[in-house]
Motif scaffolding. Sequence first.
Motif, short mmCIF file in Angstrom:
data_model
loop_
_atom_site.label_atom_id
_atom_site.label_comp_id
_atom_site.label_asym_id
_atom_site.label_seq_id
_atom_site.Cartn_x
_atom_site.Cartn_y
_atom_site.Cartn_z
N CYS A 146 0.84 -1.20 0.00
CA CYS A 146 0.00 0.00 0.00
C CYS A 146 0.87 1.25 0.00
O CYS A 146 1.70 1.43 0.89
CB CYS A 146 -0.90 0.01 1.24
N TRP B 176 -2.49 -6.58 0.73
CA TRP B 176 -3.18 -6.28 -0.54
C TRP B 176 -4.55 -5.68 -0.25
O TRP B 176 -5.00 -4.76 -0.94
CB TRP B 176 -3.30 -7.55 -1.40
N LYS C 37 -9.04 6.78 -10.62
CA LYS C 37 -7.98 6.89 -11.63
C LYS C 37 -6.68 7.49 -11.10
O LYS C 37 -5.61 6.95 -11.35
CB LYS C 37 -8.48 7.70 -12.83
N TYR D 241 -4.30 4.91 -9.33
CA TYR D 241 -3.68 3.75 -9.98
C TYR D 241 -2.17 3.84 -10.17
O TYR D 241 -1.47 2.89 -9.84
CB TYR D 241 -4.35 3.44 -11.33
N PRO D 242 -1.63 4.96 -10.70
CA PRO D 242 -0.18 4.95 -10.96
C PRO D 242 0.65 4.67 -9.71
O PRO D 242 1.55 3.82 -9.73
CB PRO D 242 0.10 6.37 -11.49
N LEU E 16 -0.27 3.21 -6.96
CA LEU E 16 -0.57 1.85 -6.49
C LEU E 16 0.20 0.81 -7.31
O LEU E 16 0.85 -0.09 -6.76
CB LEU E 16 -2.08 1.64 -6.62
N MET E 17 0.14 0.98 -8.64
CA MET E 17 0.82 0.01 -9.51
C MET E 17 2.32 0.03 -9.28
O MET E 17 2.97 -1.00 -9.22
CB MET E 17 0.54 0.33 -10.99
N LYS E 18 2.86 1.23 -9.11
CA LYS E 18 4.30 1.35 -8.95
C LYS E 18 4.74 0.68 -7.65
O LYS E 18 5.72 -0.07 -7.61
CB LYS E 18 4.68 2.84 -8.94
N LYS E 19 3.97 0.95 -6.59
CA LYS E 19 4.35 0.38 -5.29
C LYS E 19 4.22 -1.14 -5.32
O LYS E 19 5.10 -1.86 -4.85
CB LYS E 19 3.46 0.98 -4.19
N MET E 20 3.12 -1.64 -5.88
CA MET E 20 2.93 -3.09 -5.95
C MET E 20 4.04 -3.73 -6.77
O MET E 20 4.58 -4.77 -6.40
CB MET E 20 1.56 -3.41 -6.57
N ARG E 21 4.39 -3.08 -7.89
CA ARG E 21 5.43 -3.63 -8.76
C ARG E 21 6.77 -3.69 -8.02
O ARG E 21 7.46 -4.71 -8.02
CB ARG E 21 5.55 -2.76 -10.02
#
Lengths: 358, 368
Positions: free
Chosen positions: B108, B167, B190, B193-194, B196-201
Amino acid sequence: MSIVQSILGSRALEALTSPHGVDRYLELVNPMWAAKEVRARIVEIHREVDVEGHPAVATITLQPTSTWQGHRAGQHVQLGVEINGARRTTRVFSVSSHEAGAGERFTITLRANPDGLVSKFLVEEAQPGQVVHLSQAQGEFTLPDTMPGHVVFISGGSGITPLMSMLRTLQRRTHRGRVTFIHYAQSPEHQIFAEELADAARTGYGVDIHLLHPELGDPALSPAWLERLVPGYRDVPTWACGPAPLIDAVQKAYDGSEELRVEFFKPPKVSGGSTEGEISFARSGLSAANSGTNLLEQAEAAGLAPEFGCRMGICFSCTSRKTEGTVTNVLTGETSSLPDEDIRICVSAPEGDCTVEL
Amino acid sequence: MSDKISLSPEELEKFGEEMDAIRQRVISELGEEDATYIRNVLKAQRGFEIAGRALFYLPPAWPLAVASLSISKIIDNMEIGHNVMHGQYDWMGDPGLNSRMYEWDNVCPSDQWKYSHNYIHHTFTNILGKDRDIGYGILRMDEDQKWNPYYLGNPVYAFLLMVFFEWGVALHDLEVENIVSGKRSLADNKPLYPGLMKKMRNQALKDYVLFPALTGPLFVPTIVGNATANLIRNIWAFNIIFCGHFPAGVATFTQEETENETKGLWYYRQLLGSANISGSKLLHLMSGNLSHQIEHHLFPDLPARRYPQIAEEVREICERYGLAYNTGPLHRQLGSVAKKIFKMALPPKRKQPDLSLVEDADPRVSAA
């Protein structure tokens, strides 16, 4: 060094140490190891002048980490120290040594300001070996790469430091032009760098040094006096640094000349408990009269929409940087005048003038 | 004011003043001890992390590696991450311990978590319909949440939330339940997302690709070990957090009850909306002092190491005002939470009229 440095700065290591970053691990082993951050070890603290009853002036030699990109003559650096082992406080100091490259030692010269947490700590309490935090060198008050044939330096008090850096740089560059150096000091015994200036006047090529003490009857700065000293001075590239009244006089004397570059130190504004003053919102360029309520409400009244959450000081969503001025925390009654301080604007009421990055 | 509140307005004001006084005193005392403490915790956490990563090269030490990495992740998320992101150490001026800059070892992103946790949860604590931590938009955790057949799965959802806790926390900000019910549009998510995606990746890359790859032939044990450490952290964090708000006796509030809330009433709600876990110093450290959830909710921005000391004063104040102070050992609070998860899965029994009479007769019982 550069191989180590490029490994430490690599994306692979960044990914492996995510989310904290390489430096957060390195600092635990040795504070002088860094991939991105800049720190320095105090190598020497040298008292320049120590007049009884007056704040001492010292030159501090710093060995920066290899991440330090070097400085140009006239630039300054933000230096942070942890006072009493807890609160890191940051102040700006001019570099006094000649221009130098990445990772090279440099000096700052400062007066132990009686109200200054950091300067007093550095001059009176710090010990060689202590590690301090640095920014990269900053500032546009610098010498050009190609020097004009004749330059004028005007300084007052500790405003001499960036100009000293310039003079030292010119001497190393074996500058062949003329330098007219005018400096105002409280008294001869307060004069810092006196010996070195005398040496430069005696042995330097084309260096005229004028050390003035108006209290002893030396002439104050005026257009007529400047004209006598440097005929046509308005057309001579000039660097001036010092307290605001001196800079005011210089700016008047130069009458809008493009050859004048100035840098001056503003003393912190203390309002003495009144709310009268002006609030400047630095990022948006707006300003408004201080209404006495918290900064969040004042920003909103000025038409801004800063981020906020609980509006009661618990969630830290509204934290913003206050660059100047005094604020009172309405929860605790605590006032604080530190420049460049993060505050929760929903519970901070400004006293007098205040500048926030909003 | 609701008749559920057991203190008079005057008592509430005094109660609030006593709480403010504690806060004021602690703030004036903050200094080197607090700074040294958090720096030492940070050093220990980094030590466990490095030891854990290194021990994966030594196959027989696999359980030790997992244990070490789990401890590191738990301390990172709880005593350091959670507390630093509350601004508890902002006064130190250290960018490495600053609420605006700290990023934790969790999928997160810190800024999204600070919104849903520091702002929404800590401002609207236990207000039904406002505090999204009540059931996390997935579970039914309070009798006043309307039952429907979906909630028959309560224990299953709780189990899944526990296993995939980080998650779940990461997706919490997307407010999926509000999108389903039409209160929120997909477009509102929206901007999230960026980050969130970056951190998850980045998190997945580190634990499930890079570190396993670095151990070469030991790729599989390492990836399994990293996943296990994340799982252990998830289970631990879920349980500590659920023990802080969902054991029996914790009060919830309606929006009407908290309109025009005074400072005293705010403290009152924080107190009755939280529960503590009693236990050893180690338990307090490993729970990020959220074992002192009550003190944390009263003073979310005070360094958590101060909570055990504050707790004694808070208890004494509660006794004087006749307020419940919900605390108990871990096993009891866990049992109580589990019972509630199962109980809330089922439709409520019809309210018996004499029960509400009892509640009216002694409002303290229902508020506590």
